[in-house]
Design an enzyme around this catalytic site. Sequence first.
Site, short mmCIF file in Angstrom:
data_model
loop_
_atom_site.label_atom_id
_atom_site.label_comp_id
_atom_site.label_asym_id
_atom_site.label_seq_id
_atom_site.Cartn_x
_atom_site.Cartn_y
_atom_site.Cartn_z
CG ASP A 80 -0.09 -0.22 2.47
OD1 ASP A 80 -0.49 -0.96 3.44
OD2 ASP A 80 1.27 0.06 2.43
CD GLU A 102 0.54 -6.48 3.07
OE1 GLU A 102 0.30 -5.14 2.82
OE2 GLU A 102 1.28 -6.83 3.60
CD GLU A 116 0.25 4.08 5.02
OE1 GLU A 116 1.46 4.28 5.34
OE2 GLU A 116 -0.50 4.88 5.33
CG HIS A 197 6.36 3.65 10.27
ND1 HIS A 197 5.71 3.75 9.12
CD2 HIS A 197 6.61 2.36 10.74
CE1 HIS A 197 5.34 2.50 8.78
NE2 HIS A 197 5.71 1.48 9.71
NE ARG A 199 2.87 10.45 5.03
CZ ARG A 199 3.81 11.19 4.47
NH1 ARG A 199 3.83 12.44 4.88
NH2 ARG A 199 5.00 10.61 4.01
CG HIS A 228 10.40 5.02 9.83
ND1 HIS A 228 10.60 5.97 9.01
CD2 HIS A 228 9.90 3.90 9.09
CE1 HIS A 228 10.11 5.68 7.75
NE2 HIS A 228 9.84 4.32 7.88
C1 LIG Z 1 -0.82 0.18 6.58
C2 LIG Z 1 0.29 -1.02 6.78
O1 LIG Z 1 0.26 -1.45 7.89
N1 LIG Z 1 1.15 -1.03 5.79
C3 LIG Z 1 2.33 -2.05 6.11
C4 LIG Z 1 3.62 -1.20 5.69
O2 LIG Z 1 4.74 -1.62 6.37
P1 LIG Z 1 4.69 -1.73 8.04
O3 LIG Z 1 3.84 -0.79 8.57
O4 LIG Z 1 4.73 -3.25 8.21
O5 LIG Z 1 6.28 -0.88 8.02
P2 LIG Z 1 7.38 -1.28 9.27
O6 LIG Z 1 6.76 -1.24 10.34
O7 LIG Z 1 8.47 -0.38 8.49
O8 LIG Z 1 7.80 -2.79 9.10
C5 LIG Z 1 8.21 -3.50 7.78
C6 LIG Z 1 9.10 -4.58 7.83
O9 LIG Z 1 10.32 -4.08 8.45
C7 LIG Z 1 10.88 -4.72 9.54
N2 LIG Z 1 11.58 -4.07 10.39
C8 LIG Z 1 11.10 -3.01 11.33
C9 LIG Z 1 11.75 -2.12 11.90
C10 LIG Z 1 13.43 -2.41 12.04
O10 LIG Z 1 13.97 -1.63 12.54
N3 LIG Z 1 13.72 -3.27 11.11
C11 LIG Z 1 13.00 -4.08 10.19
O11 LIG Z 1 13.50 -4.98 9.68
C12 LIG Z 1 9.46 -5.41 10.03
O12 LIG Z 1 9.80 -6.72 10.75
C13 LIG Z 1 8.61 -5.48 8.78
O13 LIG Z 1 8.82 -6.79 8.24
O14 LIG Z 1 3.54 -0.83 4.27
C14 LIG Z 1 3.88 -2.21 3.58
C15 LIG Z 1 4.34 -1.82 2.34
O15 LIG Z 1 3.19 -1.23 1.54
C16 LIG Z 1 2.68 -3.05 3.75
O16 LIG Z 1 2.95 -4.29 2.83
C17 LIG Z 1 2.22 -3.31 4.96
O17 LIG Z 1 0.91 -3.81 5.31
#
Ligand SMILES: CC(=O)N[C@@H]1[C@@H](OP(=O)(O)OP(=O)(O)OC[C@H]2O[C@@H](n3ccc(=O)[nH]c3=O)[C@H](O)[C@@H]2O)O[C@H](CO)[C@@H](O)[C@@H]1O
Length: 353
Positions: A80, A102, A116, A197, A199, A228
Amino acid sequence: MAPLVSALRALDGVETRVLVTGQHRALLDSALAALGIVPDIDLRVSSGEGALDRMLAALLTAIGATLDRERPARVLVHGDTLTALAATLAAHLRRVPVAHVEAGLRSGDLFAPWPEEGSRRITGILADLHFAPTVAAADALRRENVPADAIHVTGNTVADALRMIQARIVARPDLAAAADRILARFVDRRIVTATMHRRENWPRLPAIARALARLARRDDLAIIIPLHPNPRVTDPLTAALGTLPNVALVPALDYPDFVRLMAASTLILTDSGGVQEEAPALGVPVLVLRDVTERGEGVAAGSVRLVGTDPEAIVAAATAVLDAPASTTPRQLYGDGYAADRIAAILVARLNA
Ligand SMILES: CC(=O)N[C@@H]1[C@@H](OP(=O)(O)OP(=O)(O)OC[C@H]2O[C@@H](n3ccc(=O)[nH]c3=O)[C@H](O)[C@@H]2O)O[C@H](CO)[C@@H](O)[C@@H]1O
Protein backbone atom coordinates in the site's frame (compact mmCIF):
# COMPACT_ATOMS: atom_id res chain seq x y z
CA MET A 1 8.04 -9.23 -1.83
CA ALA A 2 11.60 -10.57 -1.70
CA PRO A 3 10.52 -14.23 -1.26
CA LEU A 4 8.27 -13.87 -4.30
CA VAL A 5 11.11 -12.49 -6.41
CA SER A 6 13.20 -15.54 -5.49
CA ALA A 7 10.32 -17.89 -6.39
CA LEU A 8 9.71 -16.16 -9.73
CA ARG A 9 13.40 -16.04 -10.62
CA ALA A 10 13.60 -19.81 -10.05
CA LEU A 11 11.04 -20.37 -12.82
CA ASP A 12 11.94 -21.10 -16.44
CA GLY A 13 10.28 -19.10 -19.16
CA VAL A 14 9.55 -16.05 -17.01
CA GLU A 15 11.84 -13.04 -16.76
CA THR A 16 11.32 -11.13 -13.52
CA ARG A 17 12.67 -7.59 -13.29
CA VAL A 18 12.72 -5.95 -9.86
CA LEU A 19 12.10 -2.22 -9.75
CA VAL A 20 12.70 -0.29 -6.53
CA THR A 21 12.07 3.41 -6.10
CA GLY A 22 13.97 4.09 -2.88
CA GLN A 23 10.87 5.61 -1.31
CA HIS A 24 11.82 3.77 1.90
CA ARG A 25 15.53 3.49 1.15
CA ALA A 26 16.89 2.75 4.62
CA LEU A 27 14.74 -0.28 5.33
CA LEU A 28 14.58 -1.43 1.71
CA ASP A 29 18.28 -1.99 1.16
CA SER A 30 18.72 -4.06 4.33
CA ALA A 31 15.59 -6.14 3.67
CA LEU A 32 16.65 -6.91 0.10
CA ALA A 33 20.20 -7.72 1.19
CA ALA A 34 19.01 -9.96 4.04
CA LEU A 35 17.01 -12.02 1.54
CA GLY A 36 19.58 -11.91 -1.21
CA ILE A 37 17.69 -9.80 -3.73
CA VAL A 38 19.50 -7.40 -6.05
CA PRO A 39 17.12 -4.99 -7.80
CA ASP A 40 17.37 -4.64 -11.59
CA ILE A 41 16.17 -1.04 -11.65
CA ASP A 42 16.63 1.48 -8.85
CA LEU A 43 14.85 4.74 -9.60
CA ARG A 44 16.37 6.49 -6.58
CA VAL A 45 13.32 8.70 -6.11
CA SER A 46 14.14 10.86 -3.11
CA SER A 47 11.66 10.28 -0.29
CA GLY A 48 12.58 13.76 0.94
CA GLU A 49 10.02 15.63 2.91
CA GLY A 50 8.03 16.67 -0.13
CA ALA A 51 4.28 16.71 -0.22
CA LEU A 52 2.66 13.37 -0.99
CA ASP A 53 1.34 14.58 -4.31
CA ARG A 54 4.81 15.64 -5.44
CA MET A 55 6.15 12.25 -4.36
CA LEU A 56 3.35 10.44 -6.19
CA ALA A 57 3.85 12.51 -9.33
CA ALA A 58 7.60 11.79 -9.34
CA LEU A 59 7.00 8.09 -8.79
CA LEU A 60 4.27 7.91 -11.44
CA THR A 61 6.35 9.50 -14.19
CA ALA A 62 9.56 7.66 -13.30
CA ILE A 63 7.84 4.28 -13.19
CA GLY A 64 5.87 5.10 -16.34
CA ALA A 65 9.07 5.83 -18.25
CA THR A 66 10.49 2.53 -17.01
CA LEU A 67 7.41 0.61 -18.18
CA ASP A 68 7.76 2.24 -21.60
CA ARG A 69 11.32 0.92 -21.78
CA GLU A 70 10.76 -2.49 -20.17
CA ARG A 71 7.34 -3.21 -21.74
CA PRO A 72 6.40 -5.94 -19.20
CA ALA A 73 3.58 -8.43 -19.74
CA ARG A 74 2.43 -7.77 -16.18
CA VAL A 75 3.28 -5.55 -13.21
CA LEU A 76 3.31 -6.96 -9.68
CA VAL A 77 2.92 -4.63 -6.70
CA HIS A 78 3.00 -5.36 -2.96
CA GLY A 79 1.03 -3.61 -0.25
CA ASP A 80 0.00 0.00 0.00
CA THR A 81 2.90 2.41 -0.46
CA LEU A 82 2.80 5.33 -2.85
CA THR A 83 5.24 3.30 -4.92
CA ALA A 84 2.72 0.47 -5.22
CA LEU A 85 -0.03 2.96 -6.11
CA ALA A 86 2.13 4.77 -8.67
CA ALA A 87 3.17 1.51 -10.34
CA THR A 88 -0.47 0.41 -10.50
CA LEU A 89 -1.55 3.70 -12.08
CA ALA A 90 1.38 3.77 -14.52
CA ALA A 91 0.59 0.22 -15.62
CA HIS A 92 -3.12 0.91 -15.92
CA LEU A 93 -2.48 3.97 -18.07
CA ARG A 94 -0.60 1.63 -20.43
CA ARG A 95 -3.13 -1.20 -20.23
CA VAL A 96 -0.55 -3.42 -18.58
CA PRO A 97 -2.29 -5.84 -16.18
CA VAL A 98 -1.49 -5.52 -12.47
CA ALA A 99 -1.32 -8.22 -9.81
CA HIS A 100 -1.60 -7.12 -6.18
CA VAL A 101 0.17 -8.97 -3.36
CA GLU A 102 -1.26 -8.42 0.13
CA ALA A 103 -4.61 -7.57 -1.49
CA GLY A 104 -7.81 -6.94 0.44
CA LEU A 105 -6.40 -5.42 3.62
CA ARG A 106 -8.97 -2.88 4.77
CA SER A 107 -9.22 -0.84 8.00
CA GLY A 108 -12.49 0.76 6.88
CA ASP A 109 -11.07 4.24 7.51
CA LEU A 110 -9.58 6.17 4.56
CA PHE A 111 -7.51 8.24 7.00
CA ALA A 112 -6.16 5.39 9.14
CA PRO A 113 -3.73 4.29 7.93
CA TRP A 114 -3.23 7.31 5.73
CA PRO A 115 -2.61 7.36 2.79
CA GLU A 116 -2.23 3.57 2.70
CA GLU A 117 -5.93 2.65 2.97
CA GLY A 118 -6.76 4.79 -0.04
CA SER A 119 -3.78 3.52 -2.00
CA ARG A 120 -4.65 -0.13 -1.51
CA ARG A 121 -8.35 0.40 -2.31
CA ILE A 122 -7.42 2.14 -5.59
CA THR A 123 -4.99 -0.69 -6.38
CA GLY A 124 -7.82 -3.13 -5.71
CA ILE A 125 -9.97 -1.37 -8.33
CA LEU A 126 -7.28 -1.44 -11.03
CA ALA A 127 -5.65 -4.84 -10.45
CA ASP A 128 -7.01 -7.88 -12.27
CA LEU A 129 -5.26 -10.43 -10.01
CA HIS A 130 -5.47 -10.26 -6.22
CA PHE A 131 -3.35 -12.30 -3.82
CA ALA A 132 -5.12 -12.06 -0.47
CA PRO A 133 -3.29 -13.12 2.70
CA THR A 134 -6.43 -14.40 4.42
CA VAL A 135 -10.07 -15.30 3.82
CA ALA A 136 -11.07 -12.05 5.55
CA ALA A 137 -9.05 -10.08 3.00
CA ALA A 138 -10.64 -12.07 0.17
CA ASP A 139 -14.09 -11.33 1.62
CA ALA A 140 -13.28 -7.62 1.67
CA LEU A 141 -12.44 -7.76 -2.04
CA ARG A 142 -15.67 -9.64 -2.80
CA ARG A 143 -17.60 -6.89 -1.00
CA GLU A 144 -15.97 -4.47 -3.45
CA ASN A 145 -17.23 -6.64 -6.35
CA VAL A 146 -13.83 -8.04 -7.26
CA PRO A 147 -14.61 -11.20 -9.27
CA ALA A 148 -14.11 -14.39 -7.23
CA ASP A 149 -11.90 -15.94 -9.93
CA ALA A 150 -9.51 -12.98 -9.68
CA ILE A 151 -8.91 -13.57 -5.96
CA HIS A 152 -6.49 -16.14 -4.56
CA VAL A 153 -6.00 -16.69 -0.80
CA THR A 154 -2.27 -17.41 -0.62
CA GLY A 155 -1.05 -16.22 2.77
CA ASN A 156 1.24 -13.20 2.96
CA THR A 157 4.87 -13.09 1.88
CA VAL A 158 5.71 -11.52 5.25
CA ALA A 159 5.32 -15.03 6.73
CA ASP A 160 7.65 -16.36 4.02
CA ALA A 161 10.28 -13.74 4.78
CA LEU A 162 10.07 -14.44 8.51
CA ARG A 163 10.41 -18.19 7.97
CA MET A 164 13.38 -17.71 5.64
CA ILE A 165 15.23 -15.28 7.86
CA GLN A 166 14.70 -17.43 10.97
CA ALA A 167 16.32 -20.34 9.14
CA ARG A 168 19.21 -18.09 8.10
CA ILE A 169 19.75 -16.89 11.67
CA VAL A 170 19.86 -20.50 12.92
CA ALA A 171 22.51 -21.28 10.31
CA ARG A 172 24.38 -18.00 10.90
CA PRO A 173 23.71 -16.53 14.39
CA ASP A 174 26.14 -13.70 13.61
CA LEU A 175 23.48 -12.28 11.25
CA ALA A 176 21.72 -10.99 14.40
CA ALA A 177 24.89 -9.82 16.18
CA ALA A 178 23.74 -6.20 16.41
CA ALA A 179 20.57 -7.27 18.22
CA ASP A 180 22.60 -9.49 20.53
CA ARG A 181 24.79 -6.51 21.44
CA ILE A 182 21.75 -4.40 22.30
CA LEU A 183 20.13 -7.18 24.30
CA ALA A 184 23.40 -7.81 26.19
CA ARG A 185 23.04 -4.35 27.73
CA PHE A 186 19.83 -5.40 29.48
CA VAL A 187 20.26 -9.07 30.44
CA ASP A 188 18.50 -8.60 33.78
CA ARG A 189 15.43 -6.90 32.31
CA ARG A 190 12.42 -7.91 30.27
CA ILE A 191 12.41 -6.42 26.82
CA VAL A 192 9.68 -4.16 25.45
CA THR A 193 10.21 -3.32 21.78
CA ALA A 194 8.48 -0.29 20.30
CA THR A 195 8.30 0.89 16.71
CA MET A 196 6.21 3.68 15.24
CA HIS A 197 6.21 5.54 11.97
CA ARG A 198 2.67 5.95 10.67
CA ARG A 199 2.12 9.38 9.19
CA GLU A 200 -1.22 9.81 10.97
CA ASN A 201 0.57 9.18 14.28
CA TRP A 202 3.21 11.90 13.84
CA PRO A 203 1.19 14.43 15.90
CA ARG A 204 0.69 11.71 18.57
CA LEU A 205 4.37 10.84 19.00
CA PRO A 206 4.88 13.10 22.07
CA ALA A 207 1.91 11.39 23.76
CA ILE A 208 3.22 7.92 22.86
CA ALA A 209 6.65 8.93 24.16
CA ARG A 210 5.10 9.99 27.46
CA ALA A 211 3.60 6.52 27.82
CA LEU A 212 6.95 4.89 27.08
CA ALA A 213 8.65 7.17 29.63
CA ARG A 214 6.08 6.08 32.23
CA LEU A 215 6.76 2.42 31.46
CA ALA A 216 10.50 3.09 31.65
CA ARG A 217 10.12 3.89 35.37
CA ARG A 218 9.82 0.13 35.95
CA ASP A 219 13.14 -1.40 36.96
CA ASP A 220 12.25 -4.76 35.45
CA LEU A 221 12.05 -3.41 31.90
CA ALA A 222 14.22 -2.19 29.07
CA ILE A 223 12.50 -0.44 26.17
CA ILE A 224 14.22 -0.78 22.81
CA ILE A 225 13.07 1.52 20.00
CA PRO A 226 14.45 0.98 16.51
CA LEU A 227 13.96 4.39 14.95
CA HIS A 228 12.35 4.85 11.54
CA PRO A 229 14.81 7.13 9.67
CA ASN A 230 12.32 10.02 9.27
CA PRO A 231 13.35 12.98 11.50
CA ARG A 232 9.64 13.66 12.04
CA VAL A 233 9.71 10.40 14.02
CA THR A 234 13.17 10.41 15.58
CA ASP A 235 13.14 13.99 16.90
CA PRO A 236 10.14 13.82 19.31
CA LEU A 237 11.14 10.35 20.56
CA THR A 238 14.74 11.40 21.17
CA ALA A 239 13.60 14.56 22.96
CA ALA A 240 11.37 12.63 25.34
CA LEU A 241 13.32 9.42 25.84
CA GLY A 242 16.92 10.01 24.84
CA THR A 243 18.31 10.36 28.38
CA LEU A 244 16.53 7.44 30.09
CA PRO A 245 19.03 4.69 31.04
CA ASN A 246 16.73 1.76 30.30
CA VAL A 247 15.49 3.10 26.97
CA ALA A 248 17.63 2.29 23.93
CA LEU A 249 16.90 4.41 20.86
CA VAL A 250 18.72 2.60 18.07
CA PRO A 251 18.86 3.07 14.30
CA ALA A 252 16.40 0.93 12.33
CA LEU A 253 17.72 -2.63 12.48
CA ASP A 254 18.53 -4.99 9.65
CA TYR A 255 15.81 -7.56 9.29
CA PRO A 256 17.69 -10.46 11.00
CA ASP A 257 18.46 -8.21 13.97
CA PHE A 258 14.88 -6.98 14.22
CA VAL A 259 13.54 -10.53 14.10
CA ARG A 260 15.93 -11.49 16.93
CA LEU A 261 14.78 -8.45 18.92
CA MET A 262 11.09 -9.24 18.42
CA ALA A 263 11.64 -12.86 19.46
CA ALA A 264 13.43 -11.71 22.66
CA SER A 265 10.63 -9.30 23.60
CA THR A 266 8.03 -9.84 26.30
CA LEU A 267 5.82 -7.23 24.65
CA ILE A 268 5.82 -5.21 21.43
CA LEU A 269 4.20 -1.77 21.04
CA THR A 270 3.84 -0.74 17.41
CA ASP A 271 1.82 1.05 14.73
CA SER A 272 3.38 -1.21 12.12
CA GLY A 273 1.50 -3.52 9.83
CA GLY A 274 4.06 -6.25 9.23
CA VAL A 275 4.93 -6.47 12.92
CA GLN A 276 1.24 -7.25 13.63
CA GLU A 277 1.82 -10.37 11.53
CA GLU A 278 5.33 -11.29 12.63
CA ALA A 279 4.93 -10.96 16.40
CA PRO A 280 2.03 -13.48 16.66
CA ALA A 281 4.08 -15.89 14.52
CA LEU A 282 6.87 -15.47 17.08
CA GLY A 283 4.46 -15.83 20.02
CA VAL A 284 4.97 -12.26 21.27
CA PRO A 285 1.99 -10.16 22.45
CA VAL A 286 1.42 -6.92 20.53
CA LEU A 287 -0.27 -3.66 21.50
CA VAL A 288 -1.11 -1.68 18.36
CA LEU A 289 -0.72 2.10 18.60
CA ARG A 290 -3.64 2.65 16.27
CA ASP A 291 -7.42 3.03 16.65
CA VAL A 292 -8.19 0.67 13.76
CA THR A 293 -6.32 -2.11 11.99
CA GLU A 294 -6.57 -3.94 8.67
CA ARG A 295 -5.28 -7.05 10.44
CA GLY A 296 -8.33 -8.08 12.46
CA GLU A 297 -7.23 -11.70 12.49
CA GLY A 298 -4.63 -10.98 15.17
CA VAL A 299 -7.16 -9.12 17.32
CA ALA A 300 -9.69 -11.96 16.98
CA ALA A 301 -7.01 -14.49 17.96
CA GLY A 302 -6.08 -12.49 21.07
CA SER A 303 -2.49 -12.07 19.83
CA VAL A 304 -2.90 -8.37 19.09
CA ARG A 305 -4.74 -5.63 20.93
CA LEU A 306 -5.63 -2.16 19.65
CA VAL A 307 -4.76 0.45 22.29
CA GLY A 308 -4.67 3.70 20.30
CA THR A 309 -2.32 6.54 21.26
CA ASP A 310 -3.65 7.79 24.61
CA PRO A 311 -0.81 7.51 27.15
CA GLU A 312 -3.04 6.27 29.97
CA ALA A 313 -4.50 3.53 27.78
CA ILE A 314 -1.07 2.46 26.53
CA VAL A 315 0.40 2.27 30.06
CA ALA A 316 -2.64 0.40 31.43
CA ALA A 317 -2.65 -2.15 28.59
CA ALA A 318 1.12 -2.68 28.73
CA THR A 319 1.05 -3.08 32.50
CA ALA A 320 -1.72 -5.66 32.21
CA VAL A 321 0.36 -7.75 29.79
CA LEU A 322 3.60 -7.32 31.75
CA ASP A 323 2.01 -8.23 35.08
CA ALA A 324 -0.01 -11.15 33.74
CA PRO A 325 1.92 -12.41 30.69
CA ALA A 326 -0.38 -13.46 27.88
CA SER A 327 -0.08 -16.64 25.82
CA THR A 328 3.15 -16.95 23.87
CA THR A 329 1.94 -19.68 21.56
CA PRO A 330 3.08 -18.86 18.01
CA ARG A 331 0.10 -18.23 15.73
CA GLN A 332 0.38 -18.52 11.94
CA LEU A 333 -2.50 -16.15 11.20
CA TYR A 334 -1.34 -14.76 7.86
CA GLY A 335 -0.09 -17.81 6.01
CA ASP A 336 2.16 -20.81 6.44
CA GLY A 337 5.28 -19.19 5.02
CA TYR A 338 4.88 -20.53 1.48
CA ALA A 339 2.81 -17.79 -0.14
CA ALA A 340 5.51 -16.94 -2.69
CA ASP A 341 5.44 -20.38 -4.33
CA ARG A 342 1.63 -20.28 -4.61
CA ILE A 343 1.65 -16.78 -6.08
CA ALA A 344 4.42 -17.64 -8.56
CA ALA A 345 2.52 -20.69 -9.80
CA ILE A 346 -0.68 -18.68 -10.30
CA LEU A 347 1.18 -15.88 -12.10
CA VAL A 348 2.88 -18.31 -14.49
CA ALA A 349 -0.41 -20.07 -15.21
CA ARG A 350 -2.00 -16.71 -15.99
CA LEU A 351 0.92 -15.64 -18.20
CA ASN A 352 0.72 -18.92 -20.13
CA ALA A 353 -3.08 -18.84 -20.42
C1 LIG B 1 -0.82 0.09 6.56
C2 LIG B 1 0.26 -0.92 6.78
O1 LIG B 1 0.37 -1.48 7.83
N1 LIG B 1 1.11 -1.16 5.72
C3 LIG B 1 2.26 -1.98 5.94
C4 LIG B 1 3.46 -1.10 5.70
O2 LIG B 1 4.59 -1.68 6.27
P1 LIG B 1 4.85 -1.68 7.86
O3 LIG B 1 3.88 -0.81 8.57
O4 LIG B 1 4.85 -3.11 8.24
O5 LIG B 1 6.31 -1.04 7.95
P2 LIG B 1 7.38 -1.30 9.12
O6 LIG B 1 6.73 -1.18 10.42
O7 LIG B 1 8.52 -0.40 8.80
O8 LIG B 1 7.86 -2.81 8.95
C5 LIG B 1 8.18 -3.28 7.68
C6 LIG B 1 9.14 -4.44 7.88
O9 LIG B 1 10.36 -3.91 8.42
C7 LIG B 1 10.83 -4.74 9.47
N2 LIG B 1 11.64 -3.89 10.35
C8 LIG B 1 11.06 -2.95 11.15
C9 LIG B 1 11.85 -2.17 11.96
C10 LIG B 1 13.27 -2.34 11.95
O10 LIG B 1 14.04 -1.65 12.65
N3 LIG B 1 13.80 -3.29 11.11
C11 LIG B 1 13.01 -4.06 10.30
O11 LIG B 1 13.53 -4.92 9.57
C12 LIG B 1 9.57 -5.32 10.09
O12 LIG B 1 9.85 -6.58 10.68
C13 LIG B 1 8.65 -5.48 8.90
O13 LIG B 1 8.79 -6.76 8.33
O14 LIG B 1 3.71 -0.96 4.30
C14 LIG B 1 3.96 -2.20 3.63
C15 LIG B 1 4.38 -1.93 2.19
O15 LIG B 1 3.30 -1.36 1.51
C16 LIG B 1 2.68 -3.01 3.67
O16 LIG B 1 2.92 -4.25 3.00
C17 LIG B 1 2.27 -3.25 5.11
O17 LIG B 1 0.97 -3.84 5.12
